[in-house]
Motif scaffolding. Structure first.
Motif, PDB file in Angstrom:
ATOM      1  N   GLU A  48       0.751  -1.467   0.229  1.00 49.17           N
ATOM      2  CA  GLU A  48      -0.145  -0.199   0.112  1.00 49.17           C
ATOM      3  C   GLU A  48       0.675   1.323  -0.222  1.00 49.17           C
ATOM      4  O   GLU A  48       0.852   2.113  -0.728  1.00 49.17           O
ATOM      5  N   GLU A 218     -10.250   5.494  12.585  1.00 47.19           N
ATOM      6  CA  GLU A 218     -10.323   4.411  11.412  1.00 47.19           C
ATOM      7  C   GLU A 218      -9.435   5.487  10.333  1.00 47.19           C
ATOM      8  O   GLU A 218      -9.139   5.164   9.435  1.00 47.19           O
ATOM      9  N   LYS A 221      -5.726   5.754  11.609  1.00 47.81           N
ATOM     10  CA  LYS A 221      -5.530   4.422  11.105  1.00 47.81           C
ATOM     11  C   LYS A 221      -4.826   4.256   9.808  1.00 47.81           C
ATOM     12  O   LYS A 221      -3.987   3.643   9.570  1.00 47.81           O
ATOM     13  N   THR A 222      -5.958   4.819   8.872  1.00 48.07           N
ATOM     14  CA  THR A 222      -5.808   4.728   6.960  1.00 48.07           C
ATOM     15  C   THR A 222      -4.783   5.603   6.964  1.00 48.07           C
ATOM     16  O   THR A 222      -3.628   5.478   5.899  1.00 48.07           O
ATOM     17  N   GLU A 223      -4.871   6.779   7.555  1.00 50.91           N
ATOM     18  CA  GLU A 223      -3.842   7.864   6.921  1.00 50.91           C
ATOM     19  C   GLU A 223      -2.434   7.657   6.959  1.00 50.91           C
ATOM     20  O   GLU A 223      -1.616   7.548   6.725  1.00 50.91           O
ATOM     21  N   GLU A 225      -0.887   4.210   8.122  1.00 49.44           N
ATOM     22  CA  GLU A 225      -0.635   2.991   7.275  1.00 49.44           C
ATOM     23  C   GLU A 225      -0.814   2.710   5.762  1.00 49.44           C
ATOM     24  O   GLU A 225       0.767   2.762   5.578  1.00 49.44           O
ATOM     25  N   LYS A 226      -1.208   4.034   5.150  1.00 52.92           N
ATOM     26  CA  LYS A 226      -0.811   3.894   3.757  1.00 52.92           C
ATOM     27  C   LYS A 226       0.757   4.931   3.618  1.00 52.92           C
ATOM     28  O   LYS A 226       1.342   4.678   2.825  1.00 52.92           O
TER      29      LYS A 226
END
Length: 615
Positions: A48, A218, A221-223, A225-226
């Motif tokens: 990712e 959320e 976590k998304t930002e 991990e990206k």
């Protein structure tokens, strides 16, 4: 899917430049007149982070050249830019010193370009490094208050690069941004821009309070991990979360601290730390923390901090454990051991802070534990190692003891964006660079700094210099400062440089308690007049829309300094009526701009600063 052998042979020939028409050329023309023959290559199994890096390269090259390069897994005879661990890059080696080293390499071969990191995060940094070399600049996060003035992207009809083989690696292993210490000005609208900017500045770690993380989990976590960032969560919320008084106090008052003969949650205006000498209290805390971390496997490091400057229990059993520093050591060691027994991979970090900056005798910490050294009362008129400031020297000696004796990793929790500065102008890029170089020299492996958007512009140069100095091994701070001033202020650069120096001197020497050394601020009236004149000159000389906007945003600061100086005099004279009037004037000045990018919502005089809680 396995590709036919002839396809790989063809692409390897392209790699050598045989089919490119440019064999060992001095320059690679990536785009011309809004068109490009190039494709961006990622592995079919790209992570990712690598895909995000490719998308960032595509976006900014499109803005620079007007040409949109497609992202592919195969070149199909076209010249290419490889991002990350594509099979064609398997022979491109990137040296690594330790697990997680963010080193990267930029290499041309024939007509092709490789951007590859030792880690996937390093690959993202390779992309940003390449874009900076083309003239991109990321000044601030694109938060709503600053969007449109946050970056510079050049426009080029032709984009050509020289043949190259360069390698870069970070100075500091951990380069952390503290996103929510105290929950002041970050919102759902600012998290992503802050993280975007942090990654562009090569920050590899982001920390949040427990409450902030749960509120925006959320998204965060998304930002993170990206971008492959190390996620740190915890801070001062943890005690009340994992041994919640509303749940346990009534039934088990003995689990909570004893002050002045009474089990209590607060005393003497401070929180009271729970009874860490009570085995059942500790077991309950452990179990609740373990359950939480099992449900949050994305958390890489848990920041195990207790109450901010809290009081430790005075019970007999607590006293037997030793001084607060010894009790803190036992607490950290016991929790770390419990996490390992539960097979959790989460690292524990804690802080040497407040009344336990002096290392304990007990150093039975696990090697994977991280310590953040927090010199909360540093006099920022001087570097930490400067003997001219006694408090600094004491901290520096304590820091060296930690580095020598602590079996884990020591990092530096800095205060170059300090809340209790109340958004006063304090601009110290050269000192920051010297400090970080020295911290690394003596053995620290990481840095951190607050990242509040509300007053970003007041501290922009500190944020930018801190990031550069934490990353670059041979950072030339003086050259960088002059270039950054020019990029931001144009013809007003030298006036703003004088303004920085004058305003910083007033803030540190006359207003901020940890460094103010004058009993009477009248000595600073001439400096104030010079500060006002420098700002006026900058407003007259600003010659671009962005420079005019930026100087205009900061133009109120001299008025703030003038009111703060008057408040300081009234405070020293114990003139409460005058203090209240000036406090009101400052509050109105701040309220008109609160969280606009130049100031947080609390100004000088919000509280008597000597009485502020450490922040």
């Amino acid at each position: 899917m396995r590709l036919p052998n002839f396809v790989w042979v063809f692409e390897m020939l392209c790699l050598l430049g045989i089919f490119s028409g440019i064999i060992f050329a001095e320059k690679l023309t990536l785009a011309e007149n809004g068109a490009s023959d190039y494709v961006i290559l990622v592995s079919p199994q790209a992570s990712e982070v690598e895909r995000y890096a490719a998308a960032e390269l595509q976006k900014y090259l499109g803005q620079i050249t007007g040409s949109r390069l497609s992202i592919e897994t195969r070149a199909n005879g076209k010249p290419f830019i490889v991002v990350g661990n594509h099979p064609l890059a398997r022979k491109i080696r990137v040296a690594s010193r330790y697990a997680g080293d963010d080193a990267f390499r930029q290499k041309t071969a024939g007509a092709n370009l490789f951007l590859k990191g030792a880690t996937e995060r390093g690959t993202l940094y390779a992309v940003y490094n390449f874009l900076e070399a083309q003239g991109c600049r990321w000044f601030t996060p694109a938060i709503p208050q600053l969007a449109g003035h946050h970056e510079f992207v050049p426009k080029r009809a032709t984009l050509a690069i020289n043949a190259t083989d360069s390698f870069k690696r970070p100075l500091m292993k951990y380069r952390k941004r503290d996103g929510d210490i105290g929950r002041r000005s970050n919102t759902a609208a600012t998290w992503t821009p802050i993280l975007e900017w942090a990654a562009k500045m090569r920050a590899n770690s982001f920390s949040l309070s427990l409450r902030a993380y749960e509120e925006h989990r959320e998204l965060l976590k998304t930002e993170t991990e990206k971008r492959g960032m190390i996620l740190q969560v915890g801070q001062h919320d943890v005690m009340n979360e994992f041994l919640a008084p509303q749940k346990y106090f009534a039934a088990h008052p003995e689990w909570f601290g004893l002050i002045d003969g009474k089990r209590t949650l607060r005393a003497r205006g401070k929180q009271v730390i729970f009874e860490t000498a009570n085995a059942k209290a500790m077991k309950t805390f452990e179990n609740n923390l373990i359950a939480y971390l099992e449900s949050r496997p994305e958390i890489d490091v848990f920041q195990l901090w207790l109450a901010d400057a809290g009081l430790w229990s005075e019970s007999a059993e607590a006293q037997k454990m030793g001084a607060p520093a010894e009790r803190m050591a036992i607490f950290i060691q016991q929790i770390t051991k419990a996490l390992r027994s539960a097979k959790l991979k989460t690292k524990i970090s804690f802080i040497a802070y407040s009344f336990y900056t002096e290392p304990p005798r007990n150093m039975n910490f696990e090697p994977q534990t991280i310590l953040e050294f927090c010199p909360i009362n540093q006099n920022h008129s001087f570097s930490l190692d400067d003997a001219a400031a006694p408090e600094n020297r004491k901290y520096y000696e304590q820091l060296q003891k930690w580095i020598k004796r602590f079996p884990g990793e020591v990092t530096h929790y800095s205060y170059y964006a300090k809340f209790s500065w109340r958004s006063l102008p304090v601009v110290l890029p050269l000192q920051i660079a010297r400090e970080i170089k020295n911290w690394h020299r003596i053995g620290e492996v990481g840095t951190s700094i607050y990242s509040e958007p509300g007053n970003w512009l007041a501290l922009e140069f500190n944020h930018a210099a801190f990031s550069r100095a934490s990353w670059e091994e041979n950072f030339d701070a003086e050259k960088w400062y002059d270039e950054y001033l020019q990029a931001r202020f144009g013809a007003a650069a030298q006036a703003m440089k004088r303004y920085h120096a004058l305003a910083t001197r007033i803030s540190l020497e006359a207003l901020i308690p940890q460094s103010a050394d004058k009993n009477d601020t009248r000595d600073f009236q001439d400096l104030l007049a010079q500060t006002q004149a420098a700002m006026h000159e900058a407003m007259e000389k600003a010659d671009t829309p962005d420079a005019k906007w930026l100087v205009g945003k900061l133009a109120w600061q001299p008025e703030y300094l003038a009111l703060a100086l008057r408040f300081r005099d009234a405070q020293r004279a114990e003139d409460k009526e005058q203090m209240n009037q000036l406090r009101g004037a400052i509050a109105r000045l701040i309220a008109a701009r609160a969280n606009d990018g130049t100031t947080l919502d609390r100004g000088y005089g919000y509280q008597l600063m000597q009485e502020d809680a450490p922040q």
